[in-house]
Design a protein around this motif. Structure first.
Motif: not given
Length: 263
Positions: A24-39, A115-119
């Motif tokens: 769960a921790l790894n899931t949240m780290i990936i989701a939060l960081v990737s969403t920020f970069i994607g934004c 990059i998926n979120t960025g699109a």
């Protein structure tokens, strides 16, 4: 191992709880960081896509901008039109086989989700910018603002408020979609659950626990983001002040919910 359902659930939490917690921790780290970069990627792409081109612009400017917009459109359409699991396999294994680039699993995970979120965010930002009345842009240019200044100080603050729900939606989607990264070996919540279920042959109980954890993560994030949206809406009442101290026109301007319902 207990024979009843709840007994097995308790047993799994006691013996494999650390695996679920780490996943769960790894899931949240990936989701939060990737969403920020994607934004960040989405805002950059969305702003470039909405750069206006006038007849008076130089030919070279039109040509370069047209090529850049075409490349960005291809990026958006490709990553919005293909599943993330296929993208993960293509980027992680393909980069090594074709280009000799050996990505670490974690770098690949952040890169793929970002990059998926960025699109998706690019189209959201583009729509948010276009939703702002053209009079805002015309007024900013009338007082001498450049396109960059207009975007930074006038358009984007208003567009951000409009697209906040979609940013939250992308975060929730990313929390769930990190499960596709199990195909490249990332030990997130789905991978950890699959390992527990396979080792103890408790698929129903293991994934029941995973579903509860996923729901807890997404529900908590959605409530926090909804609270943030309400904060961005501001107050219902505003004090209107004028620069003329002799005019007694300042006062309390209120949007009464009761009056709105009566109308």
């Amino acid at each position: 191992m207990p024979q009843d359902f709840w007994g097995r659930v308790v047993y799994l939490l006691q013996t494999r709880g650390s695996s679920y917690a780490m996943g769960a921790l790894n899931t949240m780290i990936i989701a939060l960081v990737s969403t920020f970069i994607g934004c960040v990627i989405g805002f950059a792409v969305g702003i470039v896509q909405t750069i206006p081109v006038s007849k008076s612009d130089a030919v070279w400017k039109k040509g370069i901008l047209g090529i850049i917009k075409f490349i960005l459109n291809v990026y958006v359409e490709v990553f919005r039109g293909t599943p993330m699991m296929a993208q993960a396999m293509f980027i992680y294994f393909g980069s090594s086989a074709v280009f000799g680039i050996n990505m670490s699993m974690w770098f690949a995970a952040f890169f793929i989700v970002s990059i998926n979120t960025g699109a998706y965010m690019a189209e959201t930002v583009r729509g948010g910018i276009l939703s702002i009345d053209e009079g805002q842009t015309e007024g900013a240019k009338a007082i001498g603002m450049t396109h960059f200044q207009t975007m930074l100080y006038v358009i984007l603050p208003q567009a951000l408020r409009n697209i906040m729900p979609q940013i939250g939606n992308n975060l929730i989607i990313n929390i769930k979609d990190t499960c596709v990264l199990s195909v490249i070996g990332i030990v997130e919540l789905f991978y950890a659950t699959k390992s527990v279920a396979g080792a103890l042959y408790t698929y129903f109980e293991s994934f029941a626990i995973a579903m509860v954890i996923y729901f807890a993560l997404t529900f908590t994030c959605s409530r926090i983001l909804r609270h943030w949206e309400k904060k961005m809406d501001g107050n219902d009442n505003y004090d209107l002040a004028t620069s003329d101290t002799l005019a007694h026109t300042s006062g309390l301007y209120s949007y009464s919910k009761k009056e709105e319902k009566d109308e």
